[in-house]
Design a protein around this motif. Structure first.
Motif, PDB file in Angstrom:
ATOM      1  N   GLY A   1       9.197 -17.367 -24.816  1.00 27.18           N
ATOM      2  CA  GLY A   1      10.111 -18.344 -25.391  1.00 27.18           C
ATOM      3  C   GLY A   1      11.073 -18.947 -24.385  1.00 27.18           C
ATOM      4  N   ALA A   2      11.301 -18.236 -23.283  1.00 27.64           N
ATOM      5  CA  ALA A   2      12.191 -18.764 -22.245  1.00 27.64           C
ATOM      6  C   ALA A   2      11.417 -19.353 -21.074  1.00 27.64           C
ATOM      7  CB  ALA A   2      13.108 -17.647 -21.739  1.00 27.64           C
ATOM      8  N   GLY A   3      10.098 -19.147 -21.053  1.00 29.14           N
ATOM      9  CA  GLY A   3       9.283 -19.558 -19.913  1.00 29.14           C
ATOM     10  C   GLY A   3       8.917 -21.024 -19.919  1.00 29.14           C
ATOM     11  N   PRO A   4       8.098 -21.416 -18.951  1.00 30.53           N
ATOM     12  CA  PRO A   4       7.798 -22.838 -18.750  1.00 30.53           C
ATOM     13  C   PRO A   4       6.758 -23.408 -19.712  1.00 30.53           C
ATOM     14  CG  PRO A   4       6.668 -21.531 -17.101  1.00 30.53           C
ATOM     15  CD  PRO A   4       7.528 -20.586 -17.869  1.00 30.53           C
ATOM     16  N   HIS A   5       5.949 -22.572 -20.348  1.00 22.64           N
ATOM     17  CA  HIS A   5       4.882 -23.080 -21.210  1.00 22.64           C
ATOM     18  C   HIS A   5       5.421 -23.265 -22.627  1.00 22.64           C
ATOM     19  CE1 HIS A   5       1.988 -22.676 -18.022  1.00 22.64           C
ATOM     20  NE2 HIS A   5       2.273 -21.394 -17.894  1.00 22.64           N
ATOM     21  N   ALA A   6       6.025 -24.427 -22.866  1.00 18.10           N
ATOM     22  CA  ALA A   6       6.700 -24.667 -24.141  1.00 18.10           C
ATOM     23  C   ALA A   6       5.737 -25.021 -25.265  1.00 18.10           C
ATOM     24  CB  ALA A   6       7.726 -25.789 -23.977  1.00 18.10           C
ATOM     25  N   GLY A   7       4.525 -25.438 -24.915  1.00 20.86           N
ATOM     26  CA  GLY A   7       3.544 -25.758 -25.948  1.00 20.86           C
ATOM     27  C   GLY A   7       3.302 -27.235 -26.145  1.00 20.86           C
ATOM     28  N   ASP A   8       4.143 -28.076 -25.530  1.00 22.12           N
ATOM     29  CA  ASP A   8       3.967 -29.521 -25.670  1.00 22.12           C
ATOM     30  C   ASP A   8       4.692 -30.194 -24.512  1.00 22.12           C
ATOM     31  OD1 ASP A   8       2.979 -31.683 -27.685  1.00 22.12           O
ATOM     32  OD2 ASP A   8       4.992 -32.330 -27.123  1.00 22.12           O
ATOM     33  N   SER A   9       4.260 -31.395 -24.191  1.00 21.31           N
ATOM     34  CA  SER A   9       4.863 -32.122 -23.081  1.00 21.31           C
ATOM     35  C   SER A   9       6.203 -32.746 -23.447  1.00 21.31           C
ATOM     36  CB  SER A   9       3.907 -33.226 -22.600  1.00 21.31           C
ATOM     37  OG  SER A   9       3.594 -34.104 -23.672  1.00 21.31           O
ATOM     38  N   SER A  10       6.554 -32.747 -24.726  1.00 25.31           N
ATOM     39  CA  SER A  10       7.834 -33.310 -25.151  1.00 25.31           C
ATOM     40  C   SER A  10       8.958 -32.325 -24.834  1.00 25.31           C
ATOM     41  CB  SER A  10       7.804 -33.622 -26.647  1.00 25.31           C
ATOM     42  OG  SER A  10       7.575 -32.441 -27.392  1.00 25.31           O
ATOM     43  N   ASP A  11      10.156 -32.711 -25.163  1.00 19.88           N
ATOM     44  CA  ASP A  11      11.329 -31.888 -24.851  1.00 19.88           C
ATOM     45  C   ASP A  11      11.466 -30.783 -25.895  1.00 19.88           C
ATOM     46  OD1 ASP A  11      13.637 -30.919 -23.764  1.00 19.88           O
ATOM     47  OD2 ASP A  11      14.930 -32.453 -24.636  1.00 19.88           O
ATOM     48  N   VAL A  12      10.763 -29.675 -25.666  1.00 15.28           N
ATOM     49  CA  VAL A  12      10.781 -28.548 -26.590  1.00 15.28           C
ATOM     50  C   VAL A  12      11.874 -27.578 -26.153  1.00 15.28           C
ATOM     51  CG1 VAL A  12       9.478 -26.593 -27.500  1.00 15.28           C
ATOM     52  CG2 VAL A  12       8.337 -28.785 -27.097  1.00 15.28           C
ATOM     53  N   PRO A  13      12.764 -27.161 -27.055  1.00 19.14           N
ATOM     54  CA  PRO A  13      13.842 -26.230 -26.663  1.00 19.14           C
ATOM     55  C   PRO A  13      13.287 -24.863 -26.283  1.00 19.14           C
ATOM     56  CG  PRO A  13      13.780 -26.494 -29.048  1.00 19.14           C
ATOM     57  CD  PRO A  13      12.829 -27.512 -28.483  1.00 19.14           C
ATOM     58  N   ARG A  14      14.011 -24.161 -25.418  1.00 16.91           N
ATOM     59  CA  ARG A  14      13.621 -22.817 -25.003  1.00 16.91           C
ATOM     60  C   ARG A  14      14.691 -21.830 -25.449  1.00 16.91           C
ATOM     61  NH1 ARG A  14       9.628 -22.918 -25.430  1.00 16.91           N
ATOM     62  NH2 ARG A  14       8.794 -21.458 -23.909  1.00 16.91           N
TER      63      ARG A  14
ATOM     64  N   GLY B   1      -4.531 -19.584 -30.202  1.00 15.40           N
ATOM     65  CA  GLY B   1      -3.178 -20.114 -30.373  1.00 15.40           C
ATOM     66  C   GLY B   1      -2.454 -20.218 -29.044  1.00 15.40           C
ATOM     67  N   GLY B   2      -2.706 -19.245 -28.157  1.00 15.92           N
ATOM     68  CA  GLY B   2      -2.147 -19.317 -26.819  1.00 15.92           C
ATOM     69  C   GLY B   2      -2.715 -20.487 -26.030  1.00 15.92           C
ATOM     70  N   VAL B   3      -4.003 -20.751 -26.215  1.00 14.52           N
ATOM     71  CA  VAL B   3      -4.623 -21.893 -25.536  1.00 14.52           C
ATOM     72  C   VAL B   3      -3.975 -23.192 -26.002  1.00 14.52           C
ATOM     73  CG1 VAL B   3      -6.766 -23.212 -25.287  1.00 14.52           C
ATOM     74  CG2 VAL B   3      -6.815 -20.715 -25.129  1.00 14.52           C
ATOM     75  N   VAL B   4      -3.671 -23.285 -27.305  1.00 14.23           N
ATOM     76  CA  VAL B   4      -2.981 -24.468 -27.822  1.00 14.23           C
ATOM     77  C   VAL B   4      -1.661 -24.673 -27.075  1.00 14.23           C
ATOM     78  CG1 VAL B   4      -1.796 -25.442 -29.824  1.00 14.23           C
ATOM     79  CG2 VAL B   4      -4.032 -24.367 -30.107  1.00 14.23           C
ATOM     80  N   ARG B   5      -0.915 -23.601 -26.912  1.00 14.86           N
ATOM     81  CA  ARG B   5       0.379 -23.708 -26.234  1.00 14.86           C
ATOM     82  C   ARG B   5       0.211 -24.021 -24.752  1.00 14.86           C
ATOM     83  NH1 ARG B   5       3.252 -19.885 -23.566  1.00 14.86           N
ATOM     84  NH2 ARG B   5       1.963 -18.193 -24.344  1.00 14.86           N
ATOM     85  N   LEU B   6      -0.736 -23.355 -24.104  1.00 18.12           N
ATOM     86  CA  LEU B   6      -0.895 -23.502 -22.657  1.00 18.12           C
ATOM     87  C   LEU B   6      -1.441 -24.862 -22.257  1.00 18.12           C
ATOM     88  CD1 LEU B   6      -2.298 -19.930 -21.960  1.00 18.12           C
ATOM     89  CD2 LEU B   6      -0.068 -20.803 -21.259  1.00 18.12           C
ATOM     90  N   THR B   7      -2.139 -25.514 -23.170  1.00 18.10           N
ATOM     91  CA  THR B   7      -2.650 -26.857 -22.877  1.00 18.10           C
ATOM     92  C   THR B   7      -1.683 -27.945 -23.342  1.00 18.10           C
ATOM     93  OG1 THR B   7      -3.885 -26.860 -24.977  1.00 18.10           O
ATOM     94  CG2 THR B   7      -5.063 -26.147 -22.992  1.00 18.10           C
ATOM     95  N   GLY B   8      -0.516 -27.550 -23.822  1.00 16.37           N
ATOM     96  CA  GLY B   8       0.454 -28.523 -24.296  1.00 16.37           C
ATOM     97  C   GLY B   8       0.019 -29.242 -25.555  1.00 16.37           C
ATOM     98  N   SER B   9      -0.772 -28.545 -26.380  1.00 20.18           N
ATOM     99  CA  SER B   9      -1.331 -29.177 -27.579  1.00 20.18           C
ATOM    100  C   SER B   9      -0.635 -28.739 -28.859  1.00 20.18           C
ATOM    101  CB  SER B   9      -2.832 -28.851 -27.683  1.00 20.18           C
ATOM    102  OG  SER B   9      -3.516 -29.234 -26.517  1.00 20.18           O
ATOM    103  N   GLY B  10       0.515 -28.088 -28.734  1.00 25.11           N
ATOM    104  CA  GLY B  10       1.189 -27.557 -29.912  1.00 25.11           C
ATOM    105  C   GLY B  10       1.537 -28.599 -30.950  1.00 25.11           C
TER     106      GLY B  10
END
Length: 334
Positions: free
Chosen positions: A204-217, A47-56
């Protein structure tokens, strides 16, 4: 050939049907519960890999992968394959949990408390799967992402306790250390829980939001939250060292001393990874390693906590002649 009545019996309660016809060895029960634990950690890491690759949002809806496809399609690219692969791993986890449920239920004599623990794993997997779907539908809201991780941590807690309980008996718990040492271990566990919660805020506040779109932090200062997280980590380290020294001072049984030492070693490795990732601006590989480390730290904390009492041998092992006359260790002082 299986008769019709047996097929009906299987349909009504397949777990009980198998249990009446199969008695697993103690080693099989331990392996089944350990497999569920390993898979519960693995799905957190993937699940972390999903987020870190921007694949959320590689699969942009739920329960389907897209509006017109149940599975990922070539048009979705690598992100769709990664996200859908993580969803498929949930079924592997369900199979592992199912094996644990059947193995525990089939063991003789029946251990109802252990069966309840095993079944609770299944309901946690279902609940977290639903929460994962909500997370996608809410476009990776950081608070639902944090809740998703925390519920996965609850699953790791239950799978760990189930595995450890499968390796011991059902006697009334007998403390292996005095009240003050047990209180110190409880404080260590409580601070570790806070450490995990604050860690989700750092994410939740860091740079790895999980997707390249505008994901809120999360609306917290990342630098300050990361420093609080580091201070809590040092508090866990300090409590671990204090616990180890206290156990050595009272000549405690070997098991809690070894488990506390193991926890310190895991914390040491996790601390190195944490500081390196902080000063190298959070490279994805190190963040994934740190996520795995957080799971291993929590498992190690639970092992320390449960090592401070003993409940005898598992029923099958206790019936073996080799265990006859085995003296029980005396509780340590303090």
């Amino acid at each position: 050939m299986v008769s019709v009545p047996n097929l009906l019996e299987f349909a009504r309660n397949p777990v009980a049907y198998v249990a009446r016809r199969w008695t697993p060895a103690q080693r099989t029960v331990e392996r089944a519960t350990l497999t569920a634990l390993v898979l519960s950690v693995l799905i957190v890491v993937t699940g972390g890999v999903v987020r870190l690759t921007g694949s959320g949002l590689g699969c942009d809806t739920w329960p389907k992968c897209s509006g017109d496809s149940l599975v990922a399609t070539p048009e979705m690219g690598l992100h769709g394959a990664i996200e859908f692969g993580n969803r498929l791993l949930t079924y592997v986890l369900c199979a592992a949990v199912g094996w644990a449920i059947v193995a525990v239920r089939s063991a003789k004599p029946r251990r109802r408390g252990l069966s309840r623990l095993a079944w609770s794993q299944f309901w946690l997997v279902v609940a977290n799967g639903l929460l994962g779907g909500v997370t996608v539908l809410m476009r990776l809201n950081p608070y639902t992402v944090a809740a998703h991780f925390l519920l996965a941590s609850v699953l790791i807690t239950v799978t760990t306790v189930t595995w450890l309980r499968a390796r011991e008996g059902d006697d009334v718990p007998r403390p292996l250390a005095g009240a003050r040492i047990r209180q110190l271990a409880a404080a260590l566990t409580a601070v570790s829980v806070v450490l995990i919660v604050v860690g989700t805020m750092v994410t939740g506040a860091g740079p790895h939001a999980g997707d390249s779109s505008d994901v809120p932090r999360m609306g917290v200062d990342w630098e300050t939250t990361a420093r609080v997280h580091a201070l809590l980590a040092w508090a866990v380290v300090a409590l671990t060292v204090l616990l180890w020294l206290a156990l050595r001072a009272v000549n405690a049984p070997r098991a809690p001393v070894v488990r506390t030492r193991d926890l310190f070693l895991v914390l040491l490795a996790q601390g190195v990874i944490g500081y390196v990732q902080y000063f190298t601006e959070l490279p994805e590989v190190l963040v994934a390693a740190h996520l795995l480390g957080s799971c291993l730290v929590w498992v190690a904390v639970l092992r320390v906590l449960l090592s401070l009492r003993e409940r005898g041998l598992p029923p099958v092992a206790a019936a073996a002649p080799v265990s006859a006359g085995r003296p029980a260790p005396a509780p340590a002082g303090l």
